[in-house]
Design an enzyme around this catalytic site. Structure first.
Site, PDB file in Angstrom:
ATOM      1  N   HIS A 162       0.935  -1.344  -0.012  1.00  0.00           N
ATOM      2  CA  HIS A 162       0.021   0.245   0.152  1.00  0.00           C
ATOM      3  C   HIS A 162       0.969   1.293  -0.036  1.00  0.00           C
ATOM      4  O   HIS A 162       0.389   2.463  -0.341  1.00  0.00           O
ATOM      5  CB  HIS A 162      -1.149  -0.099   1.212  1.00  0.00           C
ATOM      6  CG  HIS A 162      -0.304   0.471   2.546  1.00  0.00           C
ATOM      7  ND1 HIS A 162       0.356  -0.585   3.106  1.00  0.00           N
ATOM      8  CD2 HIS A 162      -0.270   1.634   3.202  1.00  0.00           C
ATOM      9  CE1 HIS A 162       0.910   0.153   4.189  1.00  0.00           C
ATOM     10  NE2 HIS A 162       0.383   1.408   4.210  1.00  0.00           N
TER      11      HIS A 162
HETATM   12  C1  UD1 Z   1      -2.440   5.551   5.713  1.00  0.00           C
HETATM   13  C2  UD1 Z   1      -1.056   6.108   6.368  1.00  0.00           C
HETATM   14  C3  UD1 Z   1      -0.124   4.963   6.526  1.00  0.00           C
HETATM   15  C4  UD1 Z   1      -0.399   3.719   6.932  1.00  0.00           C
HETATM   16  C5  UD1 Z   1      -1.989   3.283   6.268  1.00  0.00           C
HETATM   17  C6  UD1 Z   1      -2.289   2.019   6.558  1.00  0.00           C
HETATM   18  C7  UD1 Z   1      -0.748   8.467   5.818  1.00  0.00           C
HETATM   19  C8  UD1 Z   1       0.343   9.497   5.253  1.00  0.00           C
HETATM   20  N1  UD1 Z   1      -0.657   7.271   5.580  1.00  0.00           N
HETATM   21  O1  UD1 Z   1      -1.863   5.088   4.117  1.00  0.00           O
HETATM   22  O2  UD1 Z   1       0.934   5.615   7.177  1.00  0.00           O
HETATM   23  O3  UD1 Z   1       0.240   2.789   6.872  1.00  0.00           O
HETATM   24  O4  UD1 Z   1      -2.727   4.334   6.137  1.00  0.00           O
HETATM   25  O5  UD1 Z   1      -3.291   1.564   5.746  1.00  0.00           O
HETATM   26  O6  UD1 Z   1      -1.535   8.842   6.828  1.00  0.00           O
HETATM   27  N2  UD1 Z   1      -9.123   4.645   0.508  1.00  0.00           N
HETATM   28  C9  UD1 Z   1     -10.106   3.928   0.543  1.00  0.00           C
HETATM   29  N3  UD1 Z   1     -11.080   3.585   1.223  1.00  0.00           N
HETATM   30  C10 UD1 Z   1     -10.346   3.575   2.773  1.00  0.00           C
HETATM   31  C11 UD1 Z   1      -9.184   4.233   2.815  1.00  0.00           C
HETATM   32  C12 UD1 Z   1      -8.506   4.780   1.695  1.00  0.00           C
HETATM   33  O7  UD1 Z   1     -10.806   3.872  -0.779  1.00  0.00           O
HETATM   34  O8  UD1 Z   1     -11.066   3.303   3.522  1.00  0.00           O
HETATM   35  C13 UD1 Z   1      -8.431   4.899  -0.574  1.00  0.00           C
HETATM   36  C14 UD1 Z   1      -8.544   6.283  -1.180  1.00  0.00           C
HETATM   37  O9  UD1 Z   1      -8.325   6.424  -2.414  1.00  0.00           O
HETATM   38  C15 UD1 Z   1      -7.088   7.208  -0.593  1.00  0.00           C
HETATM   39  C16 UD1 Z   1      -6.184   6.116  -0.753  1.00  0.00           C
HETATM   40  O10 UD1 Z   1      -6.943   4.857  -0.386  1.00  0.00           O
HETATM   41  O11 UD1 Z   1      -6.960   8.188  -1.470  1.00  0.00           O
HETATM   42  C17 UD1 Z   1      -5.138   6.232   0.344  1.00  0.00           C
HETATM   43  O12 UD1 Z   1      -5.700   6.497   1.772  1.00  0.00           O
HETATM   44  P1  UD1 Z   1      -4.762   7.340   2.672  1.00  0.00           P
HETATM   45  O13 UD1 Z   1      -5.600   7.478   3.893  1.00  0.00           O
HETATM   46  O14 UD1 Z   1      -4.402   8.612   1.834  1.00  0.00           O
HETATM   47  O15 UD1 Z   1      -3.389   6.437   3.067  1.00  0.00           O
HETATM   48  P2  UD1 Z   1      -3.011   5.105   2.841  1.00  0.00           P
HETATM   49  O16 UD1 Z   1      -2.597   4.872   1.735  1.00  0.00           O
HETATM   50  O17 UD1 Z   1      -4.038   4.089   3.513  1.00  0.00           O
END
Ligand code: UD1
Length: 356
Positions: A203
């Protein structure tokens, strides 16, 4: 004592579980604020249910966005929540944008902040998580460090006086759930045998956000000589769709499935031949559960896992097959993460207000 926990992303719910339990057992008031950074049911709700975490008292519903927008929106929304509650401690967890926003919101209101999982460093300044942790540690009043390595990192940055080594709360949960699921066979796709597959997650931005890199990572997983159960994080699914990279590859080693709830994940690792990941938490869980891990990164914050090659760093996806087929380490893993009773030490440190 009133403690207000700020969480938002999947690994934070895991860390919250034992802390919430220990605070309640100690008769303390505990307010849970969920920023909404993770909002899919299988990334959030299922963790609260399975790990028996009380429902959040406040849900900010922030959701996804660019780093700046996500962090800034959380910061603005937390202001009034913290001003209303004025807890004795604001407790932030790990290294996500929710961690940084919670810390900034609290220090601006002169509320004491404690950082759980303080002192972890990758020394890779390209990672958003590295900035989140460094900034949080330097702003917080109490640094709850999981390991000796973390304590040393904090001392090197002049933060020894605010540091308490409490142990690793993820170990508390991991051991408890391991004991509960040990005899339960994991749900596996057709053709997968217990002990005969690799459990994988990807991820991190470094692996997902560049199409060339992501293609190499997915190709390497699909080309492994053992079946691969890829538990696909939403970021991975979104990026693969954007870049036109197939996650379904009939006839290859790769089987892609949705993220698992925590007990299902522990069972999947426990019954696997090994783990491939770029997650911090999963590297450690593989180590705790005695499964070899291959980490698709150039560095790790959990240096202890590297001992005796329980975990190996694999910067180049092309080298993954060699890493995955290495012999299983014969030396026992050791106990650098404690014996599964860290949450009580967290509560003790909060009550004391600092180092003993
Ligand atoms: C975040 C944390 C990371 C942690 C990870 C665990 C930051 C910078 N990164 O990364 O340290 O290891 O969480 O999972 O805070 N999305 C969904 N549904 C959800 C959540 C996210 O579809 O419930 C998608 C969205 O398109 C979003 C992307 O995932 O833009 C990334 O989510 P984001 O919260 O930005 O960061 P993670 O990659 O999950």
């Amino acid at each position: 004592m009133q403690v207000l926990s700020i969480v938002g992303a999947r690994p934070q719910f895991v860390k919250l579980a034992p802390v919430a339990e220990a605070l309640t057992a100690g008769g303390h008031e505990h307010v849970i604020v969920h920023t909404g950074q993770h909002y899919d049911a299988d990334m959030s709700d299922v963790f609260f249910a399975d790990l028996r975490i009380p429902a959040p008292d406040v849900h900010l519903g922030i959701g996804s966005g660019s780093h700046g927008t996500q962090t800034g929106t959380m910061l603005a929304a937390l202001d009034s929540v913290l001003a209303d509650r004025r807890p004795d401690w604001v407790l932030v967890y790990g290294d996500t944008n929710s961690t940084l926003a919670g810390t900034l919101a609290a220090v601006k209101l002169h509320l004491p902040v404690a950082h759980l999982e303080a002192g972890l460093r990758s020394f890779n300044r390209a990672m958003p998580e590295e900035h989140n942790r460094v900034l949080t540690d330097h702003a917080a009043d109490l640094l709850l460090a999981p390991t000796d390595v973390a304590v040393t990192n904090l001392a090197r940055e002049g933060l020894a006086e605010r540091t308490v080594r409490v142990g690793d709360v993820m170990t508390d949960v991991c051991f408890r759930v391991r004991d509960a699921v040990r005899d339960t066979a994991p749900e596996l796709p057709a053709g997968f045998e217990p002990g005969g597959y690799v459990a994988a997650t990807i991820h991190r931005a470094e692996n997902t956000d560049d199409p060339k890199r992501l293609t190499a990572v997915v190709d390497a997983l699909a080309g492994l000589p053992v079946p691969v159960l890829l538990l696909a994080h939403p970021r991975l699914v979104v990026r693969c769709r954007e870049f036109g990279i197939a996650l379904e590859r009939p006839g290859s080693a790769l089987h892609t499935a949705s993220p698992l709830p925590y007990p299902g994940m522990v069972a999947a690792v426990l019954h696997s031949a090994g783990v491939v990941t770029d997650s911090g938490g999963l590297q450690k869980e593989a180590y705790l559960l005695g499964r070899p891990c291959s980490t698709l990164r150039t560095e790790t914050e959990w240096l202890e896992t590297l001992h005796d090659d329980w975990n190996v760093l694999v910067p180049e996806p092309a080298d993954l097959a060699d890493a995955v087929t290495r012999p299983v380490p014969s030396a026992p893993q050791g106990t650098p993460y404690g014996d599964g009773h860290a949450a009580g030490q967290v509560v003790d440190a909060l009550v004391r207000g600092g180092p003993a």
